[in-house]
Write an enzyme that holds these catalytic residues in place. Structure first.
Site, mmCIF file in Angstrom:
data_model
loop_
_atom_site.group_PDB
_atom_site.id
_atom_site.type_symbol
_atom_site.label_atom_id
_atom_site.label_comp_id
_atom_site.label_asym_id
_atom_site.label_seq_id
_atom_site.Cartn_x
_atom_site.Cartn_y
_atom_site.Cartn_z
ATOM 1 C CG HIS A 101 -1.716 1.260 1.370
ATOM 2 N ND1 HIS A 101 -2.931 1.456 0.760
ATOM 3 C CD2 HIS A 101 -1.457 2.407 2.064
ATOM 4 C CE1 HIS A 101 -3.390 2.656 1.062
ATOM 5 N NE2 HIS A 101 -2.507 3.252 1.856
ATOM 6 C CD GLU A 102 2.036 3.459 3.626
ATOM 7 O OE1 GLU A 102 2.275 4.558 3.068
ATOM 8 O OE2 GLU A 102 1.011 3.260 4.303
#
Length: 229
Positions: A101-102
């Protein structure tokens, strides 16, 4: 005279507060459930992040280990991906999902994703305006001067806009993460639905934050109307 923290208009905030409490509980329980389940491929969060970054030509983005739990983030100013201990070192489904996600944010930055660019641009203004807004609102309520309250509400609206813009940024990062996790082979097809549960739970916290900001704005408008009576 009405104060912005303790009065009957607080009832407007109750649904948002309940949603926020549920969201925090949901993200905690989902994270803890899947942090105990090792991924079949055995990638650590740091390894998963590196593989996805390199696949997207982002070899210059560094990965750093930081303290804390769920303190993971991408810093667009320094082009550094910072992962918390359990994510950085862990080889769980949660670790891979959060790391990916990051990385999704890093990809957004590299692709000049418009909502992210807009959100990053308004951060300094929103931080300043949000803090200043309450000074005007408190002064306006104390002096029964709606002009000051109006200024405070306008300034606070920036926070609402920020939260609304954050939603597509976070949803898009999660969508990119799921695609990359499967494409790169970090997780198996059977594990992808589990990683989606982790990311959906995290996304709910942003929905709750937006709902809280909107509810607070409605409450301030009600306070303004009362001050005129």
């Amino acid at each position: 005279m009405y104060y912005p923290y303790f009065d009957s208009t607080m009832i407007v905030l109750i649904p948002a507060i309940i949603l926020a409490m549920y969201a925090q509980s949901k993200v905690k329980s989902t994270y803890e459930k899947y942090v105990r389940i090792a991924s079949q491929k055995g990638y650590t969060g740091a390894e998963a992040a590196r593989a996805i970054l390199d696949r997207n030509g982002l070899t210059d983005v560094r990965i750093e280990h930081i303290r804390g739990t769920l303190s993971d983030h991408y810093d667009p100013r320094t082009r550094v991906l910072r992962l918390s201990d359990m994510v950085y070192r862990g080889n769980s489904i949660s670790s891979s999902a959060i790391a990916a996600h990051e990385v999704g944010h890093a990809i957004q930055h590299a692709r000049d994703y418009a909502p992210l660019r807009f959100r990053n641009a308004i951060v300094p203004v929103v931080n300043f305006a949000s803090n200043l807004s309450w000074l005007f609102i408190l002064a306006g309520l104390f002096l029964s001067f709606t002009g000051l309250i109006d200024i405070g509400i306008i300034l606070f609206t920036g926070s609402v806009v920020f939260q609304i813009v954050t939603l597509p940024v976070e949803f898009n990062a999660s969508s990119r993460a799921l695609d990359e996790l499967e494409s790169v082979g970090v997780l198996t097809r059977e594990e992808i639905p589990h990683s989606k549960k982790v990311l959906d739970a995290a996304a709910l916290t942003y929905v709750a934050a937006t709902a809280t900001a909107v509810a607070q704005l409605v409450r301030l408008l009600l306070l303004r109307e009362r001050s005129r009576d």
